[in-house]
Design an enzyme around this catalytic site. Structure first.
Site, PDB file in Angstrom:
ATOM      1  N   ASP A  24      53.079  22.064  46.089  1.00 58.56           N
ATOM      2  CA  ASP A  24      53.013  21.153  47.230  1.00 58.56           C
ATOM      3  C   ASP A  24      51.765  20.284  47.066  1.00 58.56           C
ATOM      4  OD1 ASP A  24      50.858  22.712  47.956  1.00 58.56           O
ATOM      5  OD2 ASP A  24      51.858  23.684  49.630  1.00 58.56           O
TER       6      ASP A  24
ATOM      7  N   ASP B 104      61.616  26.697  50.177  1.00 62.58           N
ATOM      8  CA  ASP B 104      60.543  27.657  49.928  1.00 62.58           C
ATOM      9  C   ASP B 104      60.150  28.238  51.263  1.00 62.58           C
ATOM     10  OD1 ASP B 104      58.927  25.159  50.808  1.00 62.58           O
ATOM     11  OD2 ASP B 104      57.464  26.785  50.826  1.00 62.58           O
TER      12      ASP B 104
END
Lengths: 378, 378
Positions: B93, B269
């Protein structure tokens, strides 16, 4: 499998002994190190991982398991082997040592030790007979007699009283074992006597006369210097029957293991490899290494590129440092694995050396490596 | 290996999509669930264990890794794949979400987000360009643009401001990525716009025009009802290019996954399977099961005798209950393993069902099983 307990002494080299123990759940190569599975788990590791470090046998703690989940509960679930999914041999202690070290209120009299549970404060009575019954419920391949274990230093009077009580409890444990234990399982007596050699001798002789399947030396690694411990081991071991295994309880560091094998010990257990692993400490060929130290932060090398275990060869010191500093569970898992693997490699090295009549050379070489210390920085 | 990033859409069934992503570190079957490896480790599990649950790809957190051990440090050690010993694809991320959720002092302006490290209190500036540089240093197969992620509810003005800033940062991220990313790696843009469908549409259209390798829907699972989340997903997904993967960030429960796949999402996720595993909660075919509950204390049955994973088939509920009550690390390890394996089994089931044109049936069957709840007591 399911052969009855037996011990074969295969080779001696000086006082060091190479042997094998057969149990209903399989074979234990001695000298052997038993990882400690206090609460029905070697902390953080699956049974497969423990096995892959090279362990033949693990230890279970009667004190912890009797309090939670309870011996009858484990028996109803099929015994400790099945409960923890460990199909190989299990030795259980009798609970005596943890009563001393973990419960704050306790009273010992002829009949029993009474203590307050560290979990919920209930008062619990443990007789020698109940300690044997619990270990039979757990299904231990090897059970230990209940004894009274003193902290050292202690007065001569206290040592004598505890040693004699432990002998009477040894007899009661043996009678109870003959009634309730499963076929082929074993019971070990425990030599007490503190740091007094004459009392150790009295205890060893009396126990030998009772004819146990094996003999432990208890009440050591409880605060005395290493020198004292090794002296007692050196004097006590030869008084025990040569054809029975000898177990030094709660010991120790890698150095302790080598020195005690040199003095005739066959079996060990200790929480050090797993406890220290949870605190960022690794045991290696290069001695003990503190992974929290900043010197490892940028070190791409594994802990030991020549280790027999892939975990010690694979993960970089920098990664283990990072996991340790970050309090990541995986750090505890990997370092516990690495440490148990190192202990087992050390035991395997001693077994091979004894078999080859090269124990003294192995010991010198191993100690010299430890003394050279860790690899220099890159 | 080392093929450049690509995505193939293999089959659709309603809005549900079966596909595969190729990355320089291998293939990801979609719909895919990515276990979260926050600090360079999926908490408690070795990479082998994570792989054996069926994961094709893991997520790494830029925020955590930039603070400790640092992106340049990881790059010098050979990148994140080597550092954590995970040879398969990694998505990172951008750090934006954790800046919002973990650092208490932060300031956002056109140029950057500035925040106080939750580790040592130092002030750190993160620009879109630096977020891309960090992800390149980590060696992420898939990098994410820096965005501004709001908590919901938020005002329409705040949502519009953050969405538009995120679009400008998307452009800057893309330019930076073209300069510094390794060949074949991918960058995803992130749709923002809170719970406002028109703003989501504006964001999706603008990002699609910039031509990213894939598109994420961000800023959900931040406090809004599931219904709101699913509505936004249902409306937003069709606005994204069909030939690119779609990733719903930070989601979710098993039910969320099924509902979002039904609405055209390809990637997920979430920390739930590992975090809940550390707290005694299991995800199973029978729904969520709390192992701390006393109903499991004497239950010799495994969590799911028909599980594809041996851990879920092997250890008894009684043992998992015992480990949970005893706060044993192994409880966290086994339940995290079981939960990740269940998530992967669920994803594999959805992939098969979509391929067979049976997704609606699979979804109904799966939900009905969850609704029936856990096995009755023995």
């Amino acid at each position: 499998m399911s052969e009855p307990f037996s011990f074969r002494l295969l080779k001696t080299d000086g006082a060091a002994r190479r042997g094998e123990i057969i149990t209903p759940h399989g074979r234990v190569h001695t000298p052997a190190f038993m990882p400690v599975g206090t609460q029905g788990t070697v902390k953080g590791l699956t049974p497969d991982t423990v096995r892959d470090t090279g362990a033949d046998i693990v230890l279970g703690n009667t004190y912890h398991l009797m309090l939670r989940p309870g011996a009858e509960r484990i028996a109803a679930l099929g015994g400790l082997h099945k409960f923890m999914n460990w199909p190989l041999p299990i030795l259980t202690d009798s609970g005596g040592f943890q009563v001393m070290s973990l419960s704050d209120l306790r009273k010992i009299d002829e009949r029993a030790v009474t203590f307050r549970s560290h979990l919920d404060g209930t008062m619990i009575e443990l007789t020698p007979e109940r300690a044997i019954e619990i270990q039979a419920l757990l299904g231990a391949d090897i059970a230990m007699q209940l004894d009274e274990c003193l902290k050292l230093p202690a007065t001569r009077d206290d040592i004598a009283r505890a040693m004699k009580l432990s002998l009477r409890w040894a007899e009661r444990s043996k009678r109870a074992f003959e009634i309730c234990a499963a076929n082929g399982h074993a019971l070990f007596g425990i030599v007490q006597g503190g740091d007094d050699l004459s009392m150790r001798a009295e205890s060893a002789r009396a126990l030998a006369a009772m004819d146990f399947h094996g003999y432990a030396i208890g009440g050591l690694a409880v605060g005395e210097p290493q020198e004292t411990m090794l002296k007692i081991v050196a004097e006590t071991a030869p008084m025990l029957p040569a054809e029975r295994p000898r177990y030094l309880m709660g010991v120790g560091t890698p150095r302790d293991l080598v020195e005690a094998v040199a003095r005739g010990i066959d079996m060990f257990d200790c929480v050090l490899p797993t406890r220290n692993g949870r605190h960022g400490m690794a045991f290696t060929r290069y001695g003990a290494i503190n992974l929290a130290n900043a010197r490892h932060a940028a070190d791409f090398r594994p802990l030991d590129p020549e280790s027999a275990h892939p975990v010690a060869r694979t993960y970089s010191r920098a990664y283990l440092h990072h996991l340790t500093k970050s309090n990541e569970i995986l750090g505890a898992v990997l370092l516990s694995t690495i440490n148990l693997a190192y202990y087992q490699t050390l035991m395997a090295g001693m077994r091979e050396a004894i078999a080859a009549g090269q124990f003294a050379k192995f010991r010198d070489h191993t100690m010299a490596q430890w003394e050279r210390g860790d690899l220099p920085l890159v």
